[in-house]
Design a protein around this motif. Sequence first.
Motif, PDB file in Angstrom:
ATOM      1  N   ALA A  77     -50.644 -43.834  18.751  1.00  0.00           N
ATOM      2  CA  ALA A  77     -51.348 -44.057  20.017  1.00  0.00           C
ATOM      3  C   ALA A  77     -52.409 -45.128  19.777  1.00  0.00           C
ATOM      4  O   ALA A  77     -53.262 -44.987  18.891  1.00  0.00           O
ATOM      5  N   ASP A  94     -54.075 -45.201  24.746  1.00  0.00           N
ATOM      6  CA  ASP A  94     -52.733 -44.719  25.069  1.00  0.00           C
ATOM      7  C   ASP A  94     -52.793 -43.237  25.415  1.00  0.00           C
ATOM      8  O   ASP A  94     -52.766 -42.377  24.533  1.00  0.00           O
ATOM      9  N   GLY A  97     -48.572 -42.552  26.227  1.00  0.00           N
ATOM     10  CA  GLY A  97     -47.595 -43.388  25.543  1.00  0.00           C
ATOM     11  C   GLY A  97     -48.003 -43.602  24.105  1.00  0.00           C
ATOM     12  O   GLY A  97     -49.089 -43.212  23.683  1.00  0.00           O
ATOM     13  N   PHE A  98     -47.114 -44.226  23.343  1.00  0.00           N
ATOM     14  CA  PHE A  98     -47.421 -44.587  21.960  1.00  0.00           C
ATOM     15  C   PHE A  98     -46.501 -45.708  21.515  1.00  0.00           C
ATOM     16  O   PHE A  98     -45.484 -46.004  22.151  1.00  0.00           O
ATOM     17  N   GLY A 114     -42.407 -49.246  22.788  1.00  0.00           N
ATOM     18  CA  GLY A 114     -43.495 -48.378  23.220  1.00  0.00           C
ATOM     19  C   GLY A 114     -43.023 -47.445  24.309  1.00  0.00           C
ATOM     20  O   GLY A 114     -42.001 -47.687  24.959  1.00  0.00           O
ATOM     21  N   LYS A 116     -43.747 -44.501  27.641  1.00  0.00           N
ATOM     22  CA  LYS A 116     -44.542 -44.118  28.809  1.00  0.00           C
ATOM     23  C   LYS A 116     -44.042 -42.734  29.214  1.00  0.00           C
ATOM     24  O   LYS A 116     -42.855 -42.551  29.490  1.00  0.00           O
ATOM     25  N   HIS A 187     -48.064 -54.874  21.958  1.00  0.00           N
ATOM     26  CA  HIS A 187     -48.876 -54.073  22.880  1.00  0.00           C
ATOM     27  C   HIS A 187     -50.376 -54.288  22.617  1.00  0.00           C
ATOM     28  O   HIS A 187     -51.194 -53.450  22.991  1.00  0.00           O
ATOM     29  N   ASP A 267     -46.361 -52.868  31.949  1.00  0.00           N
ATOM     30  CA  ASP A 267     -47.013 -51.695  32.520  1.00  0.00           C
ATOM     31  C   ASP A 267     -47.070 -51.783  34.043  1.00  0.00           C
ATOM     32  O   ASP A 267     -48.076 -52.174  34.632  1.00  0.00           O
TER      33      ASP A 267
END
Length: 468
Positions: A77, A94, A97-98, A114, A116, A187, A267
């Motif tokens: 994260a 995060d 998510g991670f 990544g 969500k 990210h 995102d």
Amino acid sequence: MATDPQPTPFRPSTAIDEVADFLADPVPAADFPRHILRFRNDRAAAQVGLDDLGDEGWTDHFGRFLPLPGSLPSPLALRYHGHQFRVYNPDIGDGRGFLFAQMHDSRDRLMDLGTKGSGRTPYSRFGDGRLTLKGGLREILATEMLEALGVETSRTFSLVETGEALQRGDEPSPTRSSVLVRLSHSHIRIGSFQRLATLGLTDEMTRLAAYCLRHLFGEEPGAAPELRLLEHVVAGAARLTASYMAAGFVHGVLNTDNINVTAESFDYGPWRFTPYWELGFTAAYFDHQGLYAFGRQAHAIHWNVVQLAIAFSKIHDPEVLAPILDSFPATYEAAIVGAMLGRLGIARTDEVSDLALVQAIEEALGAGTVTIDRFFFDWAGGRRRGASPADPAYDAPAFAALATMLETRSPSGAGDHAYWSDANPCSMHIEEVEAIWGSIDREDDWSPLHAKVAAIRRMGDALARLRG
């Protein structure tokens, strides 16, 4: 952007380990009651060597999050802060998510997988760490459409329905749950650097800037990696904003934690495509002041880049940073000319006449008589292609003047794709999003989604040929 698979071996990476000690926290994935594979992006998977996974293996890695061989042993994260609608928030990161894995793609870029909706983390606050199925569907549609329109975007890699009933205040509840995996070129956010600056971690800020240059831009960092990184971010952010405008896209939440340093869009929450060239059009129902309206996106993204420079002012004098920031307007102007003429499919000539042509396009579309998609479809290659429902609008003086300007222009690529013989352009307005979701919600019918993705990719192939 590539539209065809470019098969490549799977080449895992753990590059993030260089900065994970101050950037991330190991976290477990949620244990979901069900794992129903709803979408797998084999085109994207082929570009990172994962297209040979069967559905069971796919679900194991992207629903249960078993580690990919040679990549990260545990999800991470990421820690960051950010300005959210211009209010600084140090209590984010995060939260649902991670970072799951890293690998290199067919262009030798370092890529992240990544998530969500993968469960709670230390940054979830009061959230449940989950993603609604409708939210996952909307991200598929946004990323597919943007990729087809030439916007540098994350790609929706996987969507798995997870069998939980979620309570939400902005849609009928309980609603279905999902976990999404996105493929992104990093990210690392502007907010990642804001956090380090706020905490006074200047050595770590230099380490993170060096990481970005080395792994995301393929450059060996020099004595002042922050300055070189800022140059990349300013140029990339200007290009991203221009591509949003040419696509008629409104991101909706252009906060600093949503701006990637590679300037790759990602995102997608309350996004919309504006039907008309309406500068005040907003995507988020809660954006009451129109802060992130269609016509204010360049200002919003420039403001965000300024916040990165403010973070770097912990290390460098503002007098050194200012000239880099000042390059944004000129870079944006050149980029929007390239993006608009690219979508129209006509060759560049000279700076003055190209800019005048783009201004004429904006003026004609600004009358609100023809949708953005219809105009670019009807005038692909710079020539009227035949009868159109918009013909009465094209008789107006603004379009007549535009037609005269286009007479001397040459196409930039091939306009012989079958898409250009369709009766209507492929578009992605809110009514169609809701209709696709309605079929899933009422009848569990996913065929409209798969048909739409196929139609979007077909349009993307046509546009790629048109751009040349």
